[in-house]
Design a protein around this motif. Structure first.
Motif, mmCIF file in Angstrom:
data_model
loop_
_atom_site.group_PDB
_atom_site.id
_atom_site.type_symbol
_atom_site.label_atom_id
_atom_site.label_comp_id
_atom_site.label_asym_id
_atom_site.label_seq_id
_atom_site.Cartn_x
_atom_site.Cartn_y
_atom_site.Cartn_z
ATOM 1 N N ARG A 15 0.848 -1.190 0.000
ATOM 2 C CA ARG A 15 0.000 0.000 0.000
ATOM 3 C C ARG A 15 0.885 1.242 0.000
ATOM 4 N N ALA A 16 0.375 2.315 -0.588
ATOM 5 C CA ALA A 16 1.068 3.600 -0.553
ATOM 6 C C ALA A 16 1.034 4.135 0.883
ATOM 7 N N PRO A 37 -2.895 4.620 -3.592
ATOM 8 C CA PRO A 37 -3.412 3.372 -4.158
ATOM 9 C C PRO A 37 -2.694 2.152 -3.586
ATOM 10 N N LEU A 72 -0.888 -1.626 -4.612
ATOM 11 C CA LEU A 72 -0.246 -2.373 -5.692
ATOM 12 C C LEU A 72 -0.653 -3.843 -5.584
ATOM 13 N N GLU A 74 2.134 -6.270 -12.260
ATOM 14 C CA GLU A 74 1.645 -5.487 -11.140
ATOM 15 C C GLU A 74 0.822 -4.302 -11.628
ATOM 16 N N CYS A 111 -1.655 -0.869 -10.010
ATOM 17 C CA CYS A 111 -2.139 -0.073 -8.879
ATOM 18 C C CYS A 111 -3.614 0.248 -9.078
#
Length: 101
Positions: free
Chosen positions: A68-69, A74, A76, A83, A85
């Protein structure tokens, strides 16, 4: 709904029938979790459904929550060997069931 097993129970007039586990959204999963896609649903927005299918979120596809960010969005995801997002609103459209790997 049963509080211990996460399964929906419905009375059919002759007793109780267990229908199966309730679907969860991709947005509800923790980091490192693997899940299998059940379906993609976006209320009134077929463009979103089509785009998620094009990205590989099709029934049966296995998805992993990678990271996670810092502000939790967002997120991933790894799906079909690449991958992608997604924001929470998009991830909530993908219904999954946990998969063992």
């Amino acid at each position: 709904m049963s509080g211990t097993d996460g399964e929906f129970e419905a009375a059919n007039g002759r007793g109780t029938t267990v229908i199966g586990p309730l679907p969860r959204s991709l947005a509800d999963l923790a980091r490192g979790t693997h899940a299998a896609v059940i379906g993609v649903v976006a209320d009134g927005e077929p463009v979103v459904v089509r785009r998620l299918h094009d990205l590989g979120f099709t029934p049966g596809a296995v998805v992993e929550v990678v990271r996670r960010a810092p502000l939790r969005e967002p997120v991933l995801y790894r799906v079909r060997d690449y991958e992608v997002c997604l924001r929470r609103a998009q991830a909530e459209c993908v219904h999954v069931t946990e998969a063992k790997r």
